[in-house]
Scaffold this motif. Structure first.
Motif, PDB file in Angstrom:
ATOM      1  N   PRO A  34      10.976  21.978 -12.966  1.00  0.00           N
ATOM      2  CA  PRO A  34      12.315  22.557 -13.173  1.00  0.00           C
ATOM      3  C   PRO A  34      12.764  23.507 -12.064  1.00  0.00           C
ATOM      4  N   TYR A  35      11.922  23.711 -11.061  1.00  0.00           N
ATOM      5  CA  TYR A  35      12.253  24.671  -9.999  1.00  0.00           C
ATOM      6  C   TYR A  35      12.631  23.980  -8.689  1.00  0.00           C
ATOM      7  N   ALA A  36      13.022  22.718  -8.793  1.00  0.00           N
ATOM      8  CA  ALA A  36      13.367  21.930  -7.606  1.00  0.00           C
ATOM      9  C   ALA A  36      14.523  22.523  -6.816  1.00  0.00           C
ATOM     10  N   ASP A  37      15.401  23.263  -7.501  1.00  0.00           N
ATOM     11  CA  ASP A  37      16.571  23.768  -6.798  1.00  0.00           C
ATOM     12  C   ASP A  37      16.233  24.817  -5.748  1.00  0.00           C
ATOM     13  N   VAL A  38      15.012  25.321  -5.750  1.00  0.00           N
ATOM     14  CA  VAL A  38      14.591  26.196  -4.651  1.00  0.00           C
ATOM     15  C   VAL A  38      14.736  25.445  -3.325  1.00  0.00           C
ATOM     16  N   ILE A  39      14.483  24.143  -3.365  1.00  0.00           N
ATOM     17  CA  ILE A  39      14.618  23.285  -2.185  1.00  0.00           C
ATOM     18  C   ILE A  39      16.002  22.646  -2.111  1.00  0.00           C
ATOM     19  N   THR A  40      16.437  22.049  -3.207  1.00  0.00           N
ATOM     20  CA  THR A  40      17.633  21.202  -3.173  1.00  0.00           C
ATOM     21  C   THR A  40      18.936  21.976  -3.059  1.00  0.00           C
ATOM     22  N   SER A  41      18.938  23.261  -3.385  1.00  0.00           N
ATOM     23  CA  SER A  41      20.173  24.042  -3.328  1.00  0.00           C
ATOM     24  C   SER A  41      20.492  24.571  -1.938  1.00  0.00           C
ATOM     25  N   ARG A  42      19.588  24.399  -1.004  1.00  0.00           N
ATOM     26  CA  ARG A  42      19.788  24.875   0.364  1.00  0.00           C
ATOM     27  C   ARG A  42      19.982  23.659   1.273  1.00  0.00           C
ATOM     28  N   PRO A  43      21.180  23.464   1.802  1.00  0.00           N
ATOM     29  CA  PRO A  43      21.511  22.185   2.447  1.00  0.00           C
ATOM     30  C   PRO A  43      20.642  21.811   3.635  1.00  0.00           C
ATOM     31  N   HIS A  44      20.300  22.760   4.479  1.00  0.00           N
ATOM     32  CA  HIS A  44      19.481  22.424   5.644  1.00  0.00           C
ATOM     33  C   HIS A  44      18.037  22.132   5.233  1.00  0.00           C
ATOM     34  N   VAL A  45      17.536  22.886   4.276  1.00  0.00           N
ATOM     35  CA  VAL A  45      16.188  22.621   3.762  1.00  0.00           C
ATOM     36  C   VAL A  45      16.158  21.265   3.064  1.00  0.00           C
ATOM     37  N   LYS A  46      17.187  20.968   2.290  1.00  0.00           N
ATOM     38  CA  LYS A  46      17.244  19.686   1.586  1.00  0.00           C
ATOM     39  C   LYS A  46      17.292  18.525   2.575  1.00  0.00           C
ATOM     40  N   ALA A  47      18.080  18.651   3.644  1.00  0.00           N
ATOM     41  CA  ALA A  47      18.150  17.580   4.652  1.00  0.00           C
ATOM     42  C   ALA A  47      16.804  17.384   5.335  1.00  0.00           C
ATOM     43  N   TRP A  48      16.154  18.490   5.645  1.00  0.00           N
ATOM     44  CA  TRP A  48      14.807  18.439   6.240  1.00  0.00           C
ATOM     45  C   TRP A  48      13.834  17.753   5.299  1.00  0.00           C
ATOM     46  N   TRP A  49      13.879  18.119   4.032  1.00  0.00           N
ATOM     47  CA  TRP A  49      12.976  17.549   3.044  1.00  0.00           C
ATOM     48  C   TRP A  49      13.194  16.041   2.908  1.00  0.00           C
ATOM     49  N   ASP A  50      14.438  15.629   2.811  1.00  0.00           N
ATOM     50  CA  ASP A  50      14.739  14.203   2.696  1.00  0.00           C
ATOM     51  C   ASP A  50      14.238  13.441   3.920  1.00  0.00           C
ATOM     52  N   ASP A  51      14.352  14.060   5.076  1.00  0.00           N
ATOM     53  CA  ASP A  51      13.923  13.427   6.327  1.00  0.00           C
ATOM     54  C   ASP A  51      12.406  13.248   6.362  1.00  0.00           C
ATOM     55  N   ILE A  52      11.663  14.313   6.111  1.00  0.00           N
ATOM     56  CA  ILE A  52      10.206  14.225   6.300  1.00  0.00           C
ATOM     57  C   ILE A  52       9.537  13.376   5.220  1.00  0.00           C
ATOM     58  N   THR A  53      10.158  13.276   4.056  1.00  0.00           N
ATOM     59  CA  THR A  53       9.563  12.445   3.004  1.00  0.00           C
ATOM     60  C   THR A  53       9.996  10.989   3.097  1.00  0.00           C
TER      61      THR A  53
END
Length: 231
Positions: A181-200
């Motif tokens: 339930p704490y995914a928004d720590v990552i997904t709510s920050r646009p640059h972090v989310k883009a980085w995460w989507d890229d590396i995974t």
């Protein structure tokens, strides 16, 4: 002789090493360790890692434990094949990789591991998680991720405009965080989310993440909630 990796598919630290091996295009034999049967606490395994944790890497006469040490060894020994994860031909880039490796180990990992252990690992082992520890971990992790957001607004990856071991080391624990339930720590920050989507989305990551099923035991087999393992 192929390398031999002892571990478990759902293990975060085993997954860190497996992603590295795939990125470096290194052949290896994967030996599954049955943690539920306490195979990692038996004399044969303890002769490889006296701390009784996965993963363990065997390369001929050399036996290594601690996932971050293993990935550095693989990336260095096999630097001329696969993807360059350490950038050691450029001292400036290599230094930045090392900086963010340290950040992951000492600033990021302590908080995210507390969250994952208390939301996923302990429940699977029949132990209650401590919500106070989870809440404190989330608040501290948010502070760290705010710094990541600023960094990733200036470069595509943590060490620069190139993927590196520093990014890779974040993948396993963050993958499980996304399932909580704490995914928004990552997904709510646009640059972090883009980085995460890229590396995974990288093929090496995809090969490994399919085996990381620990969250399924707690939340069921579904996508992440977007709203004993060695640490």
């Amino acid at each position: 002789m192929a390398l031999k990796l002892h571990g478990l598919g759902m293990s975060t630290c085993t997954s860190r090493v497996r992603i590295c091996l795939y990125e470096k295009e290194v052949d290896f034999e994967f030996v599954v360790v049955d943690l539920l049967a306490l195979e990692h606490k038996q004399p044969e395994f303890l002769s490889k890692n006296p701390f009784g944790q996965v993963p363990v890497l065997e390369d001929g006469d050399l036996t290594l434990f601690e996932s971050r040490a293993i990935t550095k060894y693989i990336a260095t020994k096999h630097k001329d094949q696969g993807y360059d994860l350490i950038r050691d031909v450029n001292p400036t880039e290599a230094a930045m990789v090392n900086v963010w490796l340290e950040v992951e180990a000492h600033r990021y990992h302590p908080h995210i591991s507390n969250i994952i252990y208390h939301t996923l690992v302990y429940p699977v082992w029949g132990k209650p998680g401590d919500q106070a520890i989870i809440d404190a971990g989330v608040e501290e992790l948010k502070k760290v991720i705010d710094i990541y957001e600023e960094r990733l607004s200036k470069s595509k990856y943590l060490a620069g405009d190139f993927y590196s071991l520093a990014d890779l080391h974040h993948i396993p624990y963050t993958y499980y965080l996304i399932k909580t339930p704490y995914a928004d720590v990552i997904t709510s920050r646009p640059h972090v989310k883009a980085w995460w989507d890229d590396i995974t989305s990288r093929p090496a990551s995809q090969k490994v993440l399919v085996d990381m099923v620990l969250a399924d035991a707690v939340y069921g087999k579904k996508e992440g909630n977007d709203g004993a393992d060695s640490r």
